[in-house]
Design a protein around this motif. Structure first.
Motif: not given
Length: 143
Positions: A41-46, A53-56, A63-65
């Motif tokens: 999900k992180l890769l898909a959202e990036i 930004r990582s925080a966004d 998930i936490t930063q």
């Protein structure tokens, strides 16, 4: 009032059980690719939000930063994500997917969608929409 409290507790228990089973099913489905649900999900959202930004992106995935940072480090090492300086803030970094990352995100998204369709096959289209609305309202209330 006691009945309403008891019903709320039963609903939370049912939700918690279902949530764990959904995550496990996604991890098993995406495990063939060697990735967890949060990482995919992180890769898909990036890929969707880039440059981000990582925080966004951590906030978008839920998930936490610190967790996002660990996952991003792995995605960078694998050549799926790249970091670039933020033009507006020298202290910040923006994340984008590489060509390989875009392909991987597309493949993961297709697997995710197919798995979701299979998992919710017991519900009608209208029930899926209603479930989405209720869960979104619950998430917004708790956020």
């Amino acid at each position: 009032m006691e009945d309403d409290k008891r019903t709320a507790a039963e609903a939370v228990d049912a939700f918690g059980r279902a949530a764990k089973l959904v995550v496990r099913a996604f991890d098993e489905r995406l495990g063939d690719r060697g990735v967890s649900t949060p990482r995919s999900k992180l890769l898909a959202e990036i890929e969707r939000l880039q440059p981000v930004r990582s925080a966004d992106v951590a906030r978008a995935v839920g998930i936490t930063q610190a967790t996002a940072s660990t996952l991003v480090d792995a995605l960078v090492r694998e050549g799926l994500v790249m970091r670039a300086p933020d033009e507006n803030d020298r202290r910040a970094v923006r994340l984008s997917t590489t060509d390989a990352g875009r392909r991987q995100a597309r493949d993961w998204r297709a697997d995710y969608t197919a798995a979701a369709h299979e998992m919710l096959a017991c519900l009608s289209h209208g029930e899926k929409k209603q479930l989405t609305e209720l869960l979104t309202r619950l998430g917004d209330h708790l956020a």
